[in-house]
Design a protein around this motif. Structure first.
Motif, short mmCIF file in Angstrom:
data_model
loop_
_atom_site.label_atom_id
_atom_site.label_comp_id
_atom_site.label_asym_id
_atom_site.label_seq_id
_atom_site.Cartn_x
_atom_site.Cartn_y
_atom_site.Cartn_z
N ALA A 2 0.84 -1.19 0.00
CA ALA A 2 0.00 0.00 0.00
C ALA A 2 0.87 1.25 0.00
CB ALA A 2 -0.90 0.00 1.23
N GLN A 3 0.42 2.25 -0.73
CA GLN A 3 1.15 3.51 -0.75
C GLN A 3 1.11 4.13 0.64
OE1 GLN A 3 0.56 5.87 -4.18
NE2 GLN A 3 1.40 7.72 -3.26
N PHE A 49 8.79 2.48 -9.77
CA PHE A 49 7.98 3.56 -10.31
C PHE A 49 8.79 4.38 -11.33
CE2 PHE A 49 6.35 7.86 -10.45
CZ PHE A 49 4.98 7.64 -10.64
N ASP A 52 9.62 2.40 -14.55
CA ASP A 52 8.45 2.38 -15.43
C ASP A 52 8.34 3.71 -16.17
OD1 ASP A 52 5.79 1.35 -16.35
OD2 ASP A 52 5.08 3.04 -15.15
N ARG A 140 6.19 4.39 -1.45
CA ARG A 140 5.70 3.16 -2.09
C ARG A 140 4.75 3.47 -3.25
NH1 ARG A 140 4.78 -0.87 3.05
NH2 ARG A 140 6.98 -1.33 3.36
N MET A 141 5.18 4.38 -4.11
CA MET A 141 4.38 4.68 -5.30
C MET A 141 4.33 3.45 -6.19
SD MET A 141 5.40 8.60 -6.20
CE MET A 141 4.21 8.69 -7.52
N GLU A 142 3.17 3.17 -6.71
CA GLU A 142 2.97 1.98 -7.52
C GLU A 142 3.36 2.25 -8.98
OE1 GLU A 142 -0.66 -0.93 -8.89
OE2 GLU A 142 -0.78 0.05 -6.93
#
Length: 152
Positions: A2-3, A49, A52, A140-142
């Motif tokens: 979870a962020q 992140f 990506d 915790r950026m997805e």
């Protein structure tokens, strides 16, 4: 995962980093080179992140899949120019500054391909991506949602 927290674009610190990114976007360093640098630092830091984001940005800027796939092993491939190799070595040394203290031989190699202003801009780009990596990892950026067509 979870962020943990979301940082607001209106936050003064984030605006300062965005201003640095705006400066770097307009500096004389080649956009594809900056994307490679951002990807390499993000590989070292393990920032999904940012990997990506910058792999998509690199592709949008015309970067080849072959070079992106082999970036982590750039020393063992013939796919990168001497200037790019100097930038990647500088990126690794500056990103791992606590371990490397940026050796003289890495500086001397970089100084062959970058003038003082370019080397400062390259160092600012490395400092910026390391900051973004730390923010993305800490919060915790997805990964997966970035779209280059919506950037800037």
């Amino acid at each position: 995962m979870a962020q943990r927290f979301t940082y607001q674009l209106s936050h003064a610190g984030i605006q300062a980093l965005r201003s640095l990114e705006d400066y770097l976007h307009d500096c004389r360093l080649e956009a594809p080179l900056l994307e490679l640098v951002k990807m390499r630092a993000s590989q070292i830091n393990g920032c999904a992140f940012c990997l990506d984001m910058h792999s998509k940005g690199a592709r949008a800027a015309g970067e080849s899949e072959q070079r992106l796939y082999t970036l982590n092993a750039w020393r063992e491939t013939p796919f990168f120019s001497d200037r790019e190799r100097a930038a990647l070595a500088w990126t690794e040394a500056v990103t791992r500054v606590a371990d490397t203290h940026v050796p003289d031989n890495v500086y001397e190699q970089a100084a062959q391909y970058f003038n003082d202003n370019e080397l400062l801009d390259l160092s600012l780009a490395i400092a910026a991506i390391n900051s973004w990596n730390r923010l993305a990892i800490a919060s915790r950026m997805e990964a997966g949602g970035y779209r280059p067509d919506l950037a800037r």
